[in-house]
Design a protein around this motif. Sequence first.
Motif, mmCIF file in Angstrom:
data_model
loop_
_atom_site.group_PDB
_atom_site.id
_atom_site.type_symbol
_atom_site.label_atom_id
_atom_site.label_comp_id
_atom_site.label_asym_id
_atom_site.label_seq_id
_atom_site.Cartn_x
_atom_site.Cartn_y
_atom_site.Cartn_z
ATOM 1 N N ALA A 227 3.991 14.287 -14.088
ATOM 2 C CA ALA A 227 3.929 13.332 -15.197
ATOM 3 C C ALA A 227 5.155 12.423 -15.190
ATOM 4 O O ALA A 227 5.032 11.210 -15.369
ATOM 5 C CB ALA A 227 3.813 14.079 -16.528
ATOM 6 N N LYS A 228 6.327 13.000 -14.962
ATOM 7 C CA LYS A 228 7.551 12.190 -14.924
ATOM 8 C C LYS A 228 7.516 11.212 -13.751
ATOM 9 O O LYS A 228 7.867 10.047 -13.903
ATOM 10 C CB LYS A 228 8.786 13.091 -14.812
ATOM 11 C CG LYS A 228 9.095 13.879 -16.044
ATOM 12 C CD LYS A 228 9.600 13.016 -17.146
ATOM 13 C CE LYS A 228 11.087 13.126 -17.260
ATOM 14 N NZ LYS A 228 11.621 12.320 -18.331
ATOM 15 N N LEU A 229 7.098 11.681 -12.579
ATOM 16 C CA LEU A 229 7.036 10.814 -11.407
ATOM 17 C C LEU A 229 6.047 9.670 -11.608
ATOM 18 O O LEU A 229 6.275 8.555 -11.126
ATOM 19 C CB LEU A 229 6.668 11.614 -10.151
ATOM 20 C CG LEU A 229 7.730 12.559 -9.627
ATOM 21 C CD1 LEU A 229 7.165 13.423 -8.492
ATOM 22 C CD2 LEU A 229 8.965 11.804 -9.163
ATOM 23 N N ALA A 230 4.965 9.939 -12.316
ATOM 24 C CA ALA A 230 3.940 8.929 -12.547
ATOM 25 C C ALA A 230 4.297 7.991 -13.691
ATOM 26 O O ALA A 230 3.619 6.986 -13.900
ATOM 27 C CB ALA A 230 2.600 9.610 -12.823
ATOM 28 N N PHE B 288 -1.033 9.993 -4.219
ATOM 29 C CA PHE B 288 0.343 10.482 -4.362
ATOM 30 C C PHE B 288 0.386 11.704 -5.276
ATOM 31 O O PHE B 288 0.926 12.762 -4.917
ATOM 32 C CB PHE B 288 1.209 9.349 -4.925
ATOM 33 C CG PHE B 288 2.600 9.735 -5.332
ATOM 34 C CD1 PHE B 288 3.590 9.916 -4.380
ATOM 35 C CD2 PHE B 288 2.932 9.890 -6.667
ATOM 36 C CE1 PHE B 288 4.885 10.258 -4.745
ATOM 37 C CE2 PHE B 288 4.216 10.220 -7.053
ATOM 38 C CZ PHE B 288 5.204 10.415 -6.088
ATOM 39 N N ILE B 289 -0.214 11.586 -6.447
ATOM 40 C CA ILE B 289 -0.170 12.677 -7.424
ATOM 41 C C ILE B 289 -0.951 13.886 -6.925
ATOM 42 O O ILE B 289 -0.490 15.025 -7.039
ATOM 43 C CB ILE B 289 -0.683 12.175 -8.791
ATOM 44 C CG1 ILE B 289 0.304 11.139 -9.356
ATOM 45 C CG2 ILE B 289 -0.871 13.334 -9.765
ATOM 46 C CD1 ILE B 289 -0.222 10.357 -10.539
ATOM 47 N N SER C 161 5.245 6.527 -3.539
ATOM 48 C CA SER C 161 6.063 6.627 -4.746
ATOM 49 C C SER C 161 5.225 6.771 -6.014
ATOM 50 O O SER C 161 5.761 7.044 -7.071
ATOM 51 C CB SER C 161 6.966 5.393 -4.896
ATOM 52 O OG SER C 161 6.199 4.258 -5.257
ATOM 53 N N GLY C 162 3.921 6.530 -5.908
ATOM 54 C CA GLY C 162 3.048 6.634 -7.064
ATOM 55 C C GLY C 162 3.145 5.459 -8.012
ATOM 56 O O GLY C 162 2.657 5.526 -9.141
ATOM 57 N N ILE D 139 0.837 -1.209 0.000
ATOM 58 C CA ILE D 139 0.000 0.000 0.000
ATOM 59 C C ILE D 139 0.866 1.250 0.000
ATOM 60 O O ILE D 139 0.642 2.179 -0.779
ATOM 61 C CB ILE D 139 -0.967 -0.014 1.207
ATOM 62 C CG1 ILE D 139 -2.038 -1.075 0.981
ATOM 63 C CG2 ILE D 139 -1.581 1.365 1.447
ATOM 64 C CD1 ILE D 139 -2.842 -1.406 2.210
ATOM 65 N N LEU D 140 1.873 1.281 0.868
ATOM 66 C CA LEU D 140 2.711 2.477 0.973
ATOM 67 C C LEU D 140 3.548 2.709 -0.278
ATOM 68 O O LEU D 140 3.862 3.860 -0.606
ATOM 69 C CB LEU D 140 3.583 2.403 2.221
ATOM 70 C CG LEU D 140 2.806 2.505 3.533
ATOM 71 C CD1 LEU D 140 3.736 2.382 4.730
ATOM 72 C CD2 LEU D 140 1.999 3.811 3.605
#
Length: 189
Positions: A159-162, A144-145, A38-39, A32-33
Amino acid sequence: MPQAKTLSPKELRRVLDYVATKKHAARNRLMILMTHFSGMRVGEVAALLKGDVLNSDGTVKDEIRLSAEQTKGRHARTVFVNEKLRREIAAYLKTIPRRADTAHLFATQKRSAFSANTACQTLNMIYERAGIAGASSHSGRRSFITTLSSRGVGVRVLAKLAGHRSLASVMPYIDASDDMLRNAVELAG
Protein backbone atom coordinates in the motif's frame (compact mmCIF):
# COMPACT_ATOMS: atom_id res chain seq x y z
CA MET A 1 -14.73 -2.21 -16.65
CA PRO A 2 -12.38 -5.20 -16.19
CA GLN A 3 -9.12 -4.76 -14.37
CA ALA A 4 -5.93 -4.30 -16.35
CA LYS A 5 -4.07 -7.48 -17.16
CA THR A 6 -0.98 -8.27 -15.12
CA LEU A 7 1.92 -9.14 -17.39
CA SER A 8 4.23 -12.10 -17.06
CA PRO A 9 7.95 -11.48 -17.58
CA LYS A 10 7.59 -13.08 -21.02
CA GLU A 11 4.78 -10.69 -21.97
CA LEU A 12 6.74 -7.68 -20.72
CA ARG A 13 9.69 -8.83 -22.85
CA ARG A 14 7.34 -9.06 -25.84
CA VAL A 15 6.19 -5.48 -25.26
CA LEU A 16 9.76 -4.21 -24.89
CA ASP A 17 10.84 -6.07 -28.04
CA TYR A 18 7.96 -4.42 -29.92
CA VAL A 19 8.85 -0.96 -28.55
CA ALA A 20 12.48 -1.40 -29.63
CA THR A 21 11.40 -1.51 -33.27
CA LYS A 22 9.42 1.74 -33.19
CA LYS A 23 9.99 5.51 -33.06
CA HIS A 24 10.62 6.93 -29.60
CA ALA A 25 11.81 3.51 -28.41
CA ALA A 26 13.92 4.80 -25.51
CA ARG A 27 11.17 7.08 -24.21
CA ASN A 28 8.43 4.46 -24.49
CA ARG A 29 10.60 1.76 -22.94
CA LEU A 30 11.29 3.87 -19.88
CA MET A 31 7.68 5.00 -19.52
CA ILE A 32 6.59 1.35 -19.47
CA LEU A 33 9.37 0.28 -17.11
CA MET A 34 8.62 3.13 -14.70
CA THR A 35 5.17 1.59 -14.17
CA HIS A 36 6.47 -2.00 -13.99
CA PHE A 37 9.52 -1.42 -11.78
CA SER A 38 8.24 1.29 -9.44
CA GLY A 39 4.45 0.95 -9.54
CA MET A 40 3.98 4.56 -10.58
CA ARG A 41 0.68 5.62 -12.11
CA VAL A 42 0.94 6.67 -15.75
CA GLY A 43 -0.11 10.21 -14.79
CA GLU A 44 2.76 10.34 -12.30
CA VAL A 45 5.16 9.18 -14.99
CA ALA A 46 3.86 11.88 -17.35
CA ALA A 47 4.30 14.54 -14.64
CA LEU A 48 7.97 13.73 -13.94
CA LEU A 49 10.52 16.45 -14.38
CA LYS A 50 14.16 15.78 -15.19
CA GLY A 51 15.12 17.16 -11.78
CA ASP A 52 12.82 14.63 -10.10
CA VAL A 53 15.08 11.76 -11.18
CA LEU A 54 18.55 13.35 -11.06
CA ASN A 55 20.76 14.31 -8.14
CA SER A 56 22.75 17.54 -8.39
CA ASP A 57 25.86 15.52 -9.33
CA GLY A 58 24.07 14.00 -12.36
CA THR A 59 23.49 10.55 -10.85
CA VAL A 60 20.04 8.99 -10.83
CA LYS A 61 18.15 9.26 -7.56
CA ASP A 62 17.18 6.15 -5.63
CA GLU A 63 14.07 7.94 -4.35
CA ILE A 64 11.75 10.12 -6.40
CA ARG A 65 9.76 12.60 -4.36
CA LEU A 66 6.45 13.30 -6.04
CA SER A 67 4.72 16.54 -5.10
CA ALA A 68 1.01 16.57 -4.32
CA GLU A 69 0.40 18.10 -7.76
CA GLN A 70 2.04 15.10 -9.44
CA THR A 71 -0.09 12.43 -7.75
CA LYS A 72 -3.63 11.20 -8.25
CA GLY A 73 -4.75 11.70 -4.67
CA ARG A 74 -2.97 15.05 -4.24
CA HIS A 75 -0.78 13.57 -1.50
CA ALA A 76 2.98 13.89 -1.88
CA ARG A 77 4.78 10.55 -1.79
CA THR A 78 8.15 8.94 -2.28
CA VAL A 79 8.74 6.40 -5.03
CA PHE A 80 11.68 4.07 -4.43
CA VAL A 81 13.82 3.32 -7.47
CA ASN A 82 15.65 0.00 -7.69
CA GLU A 83 19.05 -0.41 -9.33
CA LYS A 84 17.62 -1.87 -12.53
CA LEU A 85 15.32 1.13 -13.03
CA ARG A 86 18.13 3.57 -12.17
CA ARG A 87 20.19 2.03 -15.00
CA GLU A 88 17.21 2.36 -17.37
CA ILE A 89 16.75 6.04 -16.44
CA ALA A 90 20.46 6.74 -16.94
CA ALA A 91 20.40 5.03 -20.35
CA TYR A 92 17.34 7.04 -21.40
CA LEU A 93 18.88 10.34 -20.32
CA LYS A 94 21.81 9.68 -22.66
CA THR A 95 19.38 9.54 -25.60
CA ILE A 96 17.68 12.90 -25.09
CA PRO A 97 18.94 16.44 -25.59
CA ARG A 98 20.17 18.26 -22.50
CA ARG A 99 17.25 19.86 -20.73
CA ALA A 100 16.85 22.00 -17.66
CA ASP A 101 15.96 20.18 -14.45
CA THR A 102 12.57 21.89 -14.64
CA ALA A 103 11.81 20.34 -18.06
CA HIS A 104 9.51 17.33 -18.29
CA LEU A 105 11.35 14.02 -18.41
CA PHE A 106 9.17 12.70 -21.23
CA ALA A 107 8.18 14.75 -24.26
CA THR A 108 5.70 13.98 -27.01
CA GLN A 109 6.82 13.96 -30.64
CA LYS A 110 5.72 17.62 -30.73
CA ARG A 111 8.23 18.21 -27.88
CA SER A 112 5.55 19.14 -25.37
CA ALA A 113 4.90 17.50 -22.03
CA PHE A 114 2.66 14.45 -21.92
CA SER A 115 -0.71 14.88 -20.27
CA ALA A 116 -1.83 11.96 -18.15
CA ASN A 117 -4.41 11.16 -20.83
CA THR A 118 -1.91 11.22 -23.71
CA ALA A 119 0.53 9.02 -21.77
CA CYS A 120 -2.32 6.62 -21.00
CA GLN A 121 -3.31 6.43 -24.67
CA THR A 122 0.31 5.91 -25.69
CA LEU A 123 0.82 2.97 -23.34
CA ASN A 124 -2.56 1.46 -24.24
CA MET A 125 -1.66 1.62 -27.94
CA ILE A 126 1.74 -0.01 -27.31
CA TYR A 127 0.21 -2.93 -25.41
CA GLU A 128 -2.46 -3.39 -28.07
CA ARG A 129 0.02 -3.33 -30.95
CA ALA A 130 2.33 -5.69 -29.09
CA GLY A 131 -0.59 -8.13 -28.98
CA ILE A 132 -1.16 -8.19 -25.21
CA ALA A 133 -4.94 -8.52 -24.89
CA GLY A 134 -6.45 -6.92 -21.80
CA ALA A 135 -3.36 -4.85 -21.01
CA SER A 136 -3.64 -1.14 -20.37
CA SER A 137 -1.64 1.74 -18.97
CA HIS A 138 -2.50 0.36 -15.52
CA SER A 139 -0.95 -3.06 -16.26
CA GLY A 140 2.52 -2.08 -15.12
CA ARG A 141 1.24 -0.90 -11.76
CA ARG A 142 -0.83 -4.06 -11.24
CA SER A 143 2.08 -6.24 -12.36
CA PHE A 144 4.44 -4.46 -9.94
CA ILE A 145 2.12 -4.96 -6.97
CA THR A 146 1.24 -8.55 -7.89
CA THR A 147 4.90 -9.50 -8.37
CA LEU A 148 5.87 -8.12 -4.98
CA SER A 149 2.89 -9.80 -3.33
CA SER A 150 3.83 -13.16 -4.88
CA ARG A 151 7.31 -12.72 -3.40
CA GLY A 152 5.92 -12.30 0.09
CA VAL A 153 5.85 -8.52 0.46
CA GLY A 154 3.18 -7.59 2.99
CA VAL A 155 0.05 -5.63 2.16
CA ARG A 156 1.09 -2.65 4.33
CA VAL A 157 4.31 -2.27 2.38
CA LEU A 158 2.49 -2.72 -0.92
CA ALA A 159 0.00 0.00 0.00
CA LYS A 160 2.81 2.42 0.86
CA LEU A 161 4.72 1.62 -2.35
CA ALA A 162 1.56 2.13 -4.41
CA GLY A 163 0.78 5.42 -2.70
CA HIS A 164 -2.47 4.11 -1.22
CA ARG A 165 -3.59 5.41 2.13
CA SER A 166 -5.71 2.37 3.00
CA LEU A 167 -5.00 -1.34 2.83
CA ALA A 168 -8.34 -1.98 1.15
CA SER A 169 -7.31 0.19 -1.79
CA VAL A 170 -4.35 -2.01 -2.70
CA MET A 171 -6.21 -5.34 -2.57
CA PRO A 172 -7.81 -5.10 -6.06
CA TYR A 173 -4.33 -4.70 -7.57
CA ILE A 174 -3.14 -8.08 -6.35
CA ASP A 175 -3.78 -10.80 -8.89
CA ALA A 176 -3.65 -14.44 -7.76
CA SER A 177 -2.28 -16.57 -10.58
CA ASP A 178 -2.54 -20.36 -10.69
CA ASP A 179 1.19 -20.58 -9.90
CA MET A 180 0.70 -18.44 -6.80
CA LEU A 181 -2.16 -20.69 -5.69
CA ARG A 182 -0.10 -23.85 -6.31
CA ASN A 183 2.83 -22.44 -4.34
CA ALA A 184 0.51 -21.46 -1.47
CA VAL A 185 -0.94 -24.96 -1.27
CA GLU A 186 2.58 -26.45 -1.16
CA LEU A 187 3.27 -24.39 1.95
CA ALA A 188 0.53 -26.32 3.79
CA GLY A 189 2.29 -29.67 3.43
